[in-house]
Design a protein around this motif. Structure first.
Motif, PDB file in Angstrom:
ATOM      1  N   ARG A   1      49.308  12.233   1.397  1.00  0.00           N
ATOM      2  CA  ARG A   1      48.819  13.590   1.154  1.00  0.00           C
ATOM      3  C   ARG A   1      47.470  13.827   1.823  1.00  0.00           C
ATOM      4  O   ARG A   1      47.241  14.883   2.434  1.00  0.00           O
ATOM      5  CB  ARG A   1      48.720  13.845  -0.349  1.00  0.00           C
ATOM      6  CG  ARG A   1      50.054  13.958  -1.034  1.00  0.00           C
ATOM      7  CD  ARG A   1      49.914  14.453  -2.456  1.00  0.00           C
ATOM      8  NE  ARG A   1      49.085  13.593  -3.288  1.00  0.00           N
ATOM      9  CZ  ARG A   1      49.533  12.531  -3.967  1.00  0.00           C
ATOM     10  NH1 ARG A   1      50.809  12.209  -3.909  1.00  0.00           N
ATOM     11  NH2 ARG A   1      48.718  11.811  -4.716  1.00  0.00           N
TER      12      ARG A   1
ATOM     13  N   LEU B   1      48.025  14.293   5.558  1.00  0.00           N
ATOM     14  CA  LEU B   1      48.571  15.612   5.858  1.00  0.00           C
ATOM     15  C   LEU B   1      47.495  16.698   5.733  1.00  0.00           C
ATOM     16  O   LEU B   1      47.415  17.610   6.567  1.00  0.00           O
ATOM     17  CB  LEU B   1      49.735  15.928   4.923  1.00  0.00           C
ATOM     18  CG  LEU B   1      51.032  15.143   5.142  1.00  0.00           C
ATOM     19  CD1 LEU B   1      51.990  15.378   3.994  1.00  0.00           C
ATOM     20  CD2 LEU B   1      51.667  15.503   6.460  1.00  0.00           C
TER      21      LEU B   1
ATOM     22  N   GLU C   1      50.535  21.110   4.020  1.00  0.00           N
ATOM     23  CA  GLU C   1      50.814  20.101   2.996  1.00  0.00           C
ATOM     24  C   GLU C   1      51.136  20.750   1.660  1.00  0.00           C
ATOM     25  O   GLU C   1      52.033  20.311   0.937  1.00  0.00           O
ATOM     26  CB  GLU C   1      49.612  19.165   2.866  1.00  0.00           C
ATOM     27  CG  GLU C   1      49.827  17.992   1.922  1.00  0.00           C
ATOM     28  CD  GLU C   1      49.427  18.294   0.506  1.00  0.00           C
ATOM     29  OE1 GLU C   1      49.961  17.636  -0.410  1.00  0.00           O
ATOM     30  OE2 GLU C   1      48.597  19.187   0.296  1.00  0.00           O
TER      31      GLU C   1
ATOM     32  N   MET D   1      54.810  22.070   1.499  1.00  0.00           N
ATOM     33  CA  MET D   1      55.907  21.117   1.643  1.00  0.00           C
ATOM     34  C   MET D   1      56.417  20.646   0.286  1.00  0.00           C
ATOM     35  O   MET D   1      55.661  20.502  -0.664  1.00  0.00           O
ATOM     36  CB  MET D   1      55.454  19.901   2.456  1.00  0.00           C
ATOM     37  CG  MET D   1      55.121  20.206   3.890  1.00  0.00           C
ATOM     38  SD  MET D   1      54.472  18.778   4.753  1.00  0.00           S
ATOM     39  CE  MET D   1      55.905  17.757   4.856  1.00  0.00           C
TER      40      MET D   1
ATOM     41  N   ARG E   1      56.996  16.467   9.565  1.00  0.00           N
ATOM     42  CA  ARG E   1      57.039  17.662   8.726  1.00  0.00           C
ATOM     43  C   ARG E   1      58.296  18.479   8.923  1.00  0.00           C
ATOM     44  O   ARG E   1      58.620  19.303   8.087  1.00  0.00           O
ATOM     45  CB  ARG E   1      55.817  18.546   9.028  1.00  0.00           C
ATOM     46  CG  ARG E   1      54.516  17.885   8.663  1.00  0.00           C
ATOM     47  CD  ARG E   1      53.373  18.822   8.910  1.00  0.00           C
ATOM     48  NE  ARG E   1      52.109  18.141   8.758  1.00  0.00           N
ATOM     49  CZ  ARG E   1      51.067  18.641   8.118  1.00  0.00           C
ATOM     50  NH1 ARG E   1      51.130  19.836   7.596  1.00  0.00           N
ATOM     51  NH2 ARG E   1      49.957  17.965   8.014  1.00  0.00           N
TER      52      ARG E   1
ATOM     53  N   LYS F   1      51.213   7.060  -1.545  1.00  0.00           N
ATOM     54  CA  LYS F   1      51.570   8.480  -1.590  1.00  0.00           C
ATOM     55  C   LYS F   1      50.332   9.361  -1.490  1.00  0.00           C
ATOM     56  O   LYS F   1      50.329  10.377  -0.799  1.00  0.00           O
ATOM     57  CB  LYS F   1      52.313   8.802  -2.889  1.00  0.00           C
ATOM     58  CG  LYS F   1      53.759   8.424  -2.873  1.00  0.00           C
ATOM     59  CD  LYS F   1      54.422   8.943  -4.125  1.00  0.00           C
ATOM     60  CE  LYS F   1      55.895   8.663  -4.097  1.00  0.00           C
ATOM     61  NZ  LYS F   1      56.599   9.239  -5.238  1.00  0.00           N
TER      62      LYS F   1
ATOM     63  N   LYS G   1      57.573  15.381   2.093  1.00  0.00           N
ATOM     64  CA  LYS G   1      56.334  14.628   2.324  1.00  0.00           C
ATOM     65  C   LYS G   1      56.606  13.137   2.437  1.00  0.00           C
ATOM     66  O   LYS G   1      56.015  12.466   3.279  1.00  0.00           O
ATOM     67  CB  LYS G   1      55.350  14.845   1.175  1.00  0.00           C
ATOM     68  CG  LYS G   1      54.724  16.197   1.111  1.00  0.00           C
ATOM     69  CD  LYS G   1      53.748  16.242  -0.041  1.00  0.00           C
ATOM     70  CE  LYS G   1      53.393  17.654  -0.409  1.00  0.00           C
ATOM     71  NZ  LYS G   1      52.490  17.715  -1.550  1.00  0.00           N
ATOM     72  N   TYR G   2      57.475  12.618   1.593  1.00  0.00           N
ATOM     73  CA  TYR G   2      57.636  11.176   1.473  1.00  0.00           C
ATOM     74  C   TYR G   2      58.929  10.635   2.067  1.00  0.00           C
ATOM     75  O   TYR G   2      59.108   9.427   2.132  1.00  0.00           O
ATOM     76  CB  TYR G   2      57.564  10.769   0.002  1.00  0.00           C
ATOM     77  CG  TYR G   2      56.375  11.351  -0.706  1.00  0.00           C
ATOM     78  CD1 TYR G   2      55.082  11.132  -0.240  1.00  0.00           C
ATOM     79  CD2 TYR G   2      56.528  12.133  -1.834  1.00  0.00           C
ATOM     80  CE1 TYR G   2      53.992  11.666  -0.885  1.00  0.00           C
ATOM     81  CE2 TYR G   2      55.438  12.666  -2.492  1.00  0.00           C
ATOM     82  CZ  TYR G   2      54.176  12.434  -2.012  1.00  0.00           C
ATOM     83  OH  TYR G   2      53.089  12.971  -2.643  1.00  0.00           O
TER      84      TYR G   2
END
Length: 105
Positions: A32, A35, A64, A67, A99, A28, A72-73
């Motif tokens: 990030r 992004l 980022e 969002m 995105r 994760k 994001k995930y």
């Protein structure tokens, strides 16, 4: 058993390359960072004064920090439960822009 019929990882445990159910905290954080790196490139190109159609499309994408975590995930999937699936289950997910999702999902 030896020779042709010896057990292999595939025959003993199913698929050799298993996809984890959820993203680990380190994966994760890498999402990030990736992004944020893309956001830095977009801002650098914009600051250099270059103008093109691809830059216009890139400026429409959310940053980022703007969002939500689910965007994001996870990404939209018509076959997935709740129409979402983890980004790590998308082929070549580090190369695609994920995105944007359909409105409401």
């Amino acid at each position: 058993m030896f020779g042709v019929f010896r057990p292999s990882p595939v025959s003993m445990g199913g698929l050799l390359w298993k996809v984890p159910y959820r993203l680990s905290p380190t994966r994760k954080s890498r999402v990030r960072l990736r992004l944020k790196a893309v956001d830095d490139v977009i801002s650098t190109v914009q600051a250099s004064g270059v103008h093109c159609k691809a830059l216009d499309r890139a400026l429409e994408l959310p940053k980022e920090s703007e969002m939500e975590a689910r965007d994001k995930y996870t990404t939209y999937s018509p076959k997935g439960r709740d129409f979402r699936k983890g980004v790590h289950k998308v082929p070549k997910w580090t190369r695609l822009t994920l995105r944007t999702n359909p409105k409401g999902f």
